[in-house]
Design a protein around this motif. Sequence first.
Motif, PDB file in Angstrom:
ATOM      1  N   GLU A   1      -4.964   7.598  -8.449  1.00 37.88           N
ATOM      2  CA  GLU A   1      -3.774   7.530  -9.305  1.00 37.88           C
ATOM      3  C   GLU A   1      -4.132   7.016 -10.695  1.00 37.88           C
ATOM      4  N   ASP A   2      -3.326   7.366 -11.676  1.00 29.80           N
ATOM      5  CA  ASP A   2      -3.517   6.793 -13.007  1.00 29.80           C
ATOM      6  C   ASP A   2      -2.860   5.420 -13.104  1.00 29.80           C
TER       7      ASP A   2
ATOM      8  N   THR B   1       6.227   0.917  -9.749  1.00 27.02           N
ATOM      9  CA  THR B   1       7.090   0.344  -8.705  1.00 27.02           C
ATOM     10  C   THR B   1       6.416   0.407  -7.339  1.00 27.02           C
ATOM     11  N   GLY B   2       5.532   1.403  -7.160  1.00 24.69           N
ATOM     12  CA  GLY B   2       4.858   1.598  -5.869  1.00 24.69           C
ATOM     13  C   GLY B   2       5.553   2.626  -4.983  1.00 24.69           C
TER      14      GLY B   2
ATOM     15  N   THR C   1       5.937   5.896  -5.406  1.00 27.09           N
ATOM     16  CA  THR C   1       5.169   7.145  -5.262  1.00 27.09           C
ATOM     17  C   THR C   1       4.089   6.972  -4.199  1.00 27.09           C
TER      18      THR C   1
HETATM   19  C1  PRP Z   1       3.404   8.411 -12.468  1.00 30.18           C
HETATM   20  C2  PRP Z   1       2.046   8.006 -11.930  1.00 30.18           C
HETATM   21  C3  PRP Z   1       2.334   7.665 -10.498  1.00 30.18           C
HETATM   22  C4  PRP Z   1       3.752   7.166 -10.530  1.00 30.18           C
HETATM   23  C5  PRP Z   1       3.749   5.686 -10.452  1.00 30.18           C
HETATM   24  O1  PRP Z   1       3.608   9.741 -12.178  1.00 30.18           O
HETATM   25  O2  PRP Z   1       1.107   9.025 -12.051  1.00 30.18           O
HETATM   26  O3  PRP Z   1       2.223   8.806  -9.667  1.00 30.18           O
HETATM   27  O4  PRP Z   1       4.332   7.580 -11.774  1.00 30.18           O
HETATM   28  O5  PRP Z   1       5.049   5.175 -10.494  1.00 30.18           O
HETATM   29  P1  PRP Z   1       5.696   4.378  -9.305  1.00 30.18           P
HETATM   30  O6  PRP Z   1       4.686   3.395  -8.797  1.00 30.18           O
HETATM   31  O7  PRP Z   1       6.873   3.694  -9.965  1.00 30.18           O
HETATM   32  O8  PRP Z   1       6.141   5.337  -8.260  1.00 30.18           O
HETATM   33  P2  PRP Z   1       4.781  10.632 -12.803  1.00 30.18           P
HETATM   34  O9  PRP Z   1       5.881  10.773 -11.791  1.00 30.18           O
HETATM   35  O10 PRP Z   1       5.159  10.098 -14.147  1.00 30.18           O
HETATM   36  O11 PRP Z   1       4.086  12.062 -12.937  1.00 30.18           O
HETATM   37  P3  PRP Z   1       2.761  12.500 -13.758  1.00 30.18           P
HETATM   38  O12 PRP Z   1       1.571  11.935 -12.999  1.00 30.18           O
HETATM   39  O13 PRP Z   1       2.792  13.986 -13.724  1.00 30.18           O
HETATM   40  O14 PRP Z   1       2.873  11.925 -15.143  1.00 30.18           O
END
Ligand code: PRP
Length: 179
Positions: free
Chosen positions: A98-99, A103-104, A106
Amino acid sequence: MYNDLERILFSKEQIATRVKELGAQLSKDYAGKNPIFICILKGSVLFFSDLIKEITVPINLDFMAVSSYGSGTVSSGEVKMVKDLDSSIENRHVIIVEDIVDTGHTLTYLIKNLKARMPASIKVCTLLDKECRREVDLTPDYIGFKVDNYFVVGYGLDYDEAYRHVPEVGVLKPEVYTK
Ligand code: PRP
């Protein structure tokens, strides 16, 4: 482009050094295990491609895309699958790349979804950990850098799909996203 950034948080050199360290650690931990590295599109694409070049043991790659419902700068907590893996992960060692973990939500979704496929193990490697924003109990196994609650863009991270190609991680000026 750079005018939209308040400051650079992690330079190209800092990122490259840390990615090398993570690559060395992962190569050691996964020697002989032939793991699958999973790139979570789109944000982790730059980190993923640099990281895998630092892995010195055999691995496989796969790609997944998920998106959170809701829009703007706030995540709603609900996640949906946009693109699934091509390969089976049954009995395989999996590393989710992940990048950023915010919040965790995803990762919670991803881990639950992938666990149901009976992998041998699942670990998480993230470039950035914004721990102060966590809404679930979750600690990534491999972390590039911890970040405070800044709006960060660059090195894969976007605002409204822009800035992903910027080679550094920077803090976006508030006037850009409050316009
Ligand atoms: C971003 C990131 C993670 C997620 C983290 O993705 O790459 O997957 O948000 O956020 P969380 O911990 O609050 O869930 P995003 O949905 O922005 O899509 P992208 O990777 O295409 O930018």
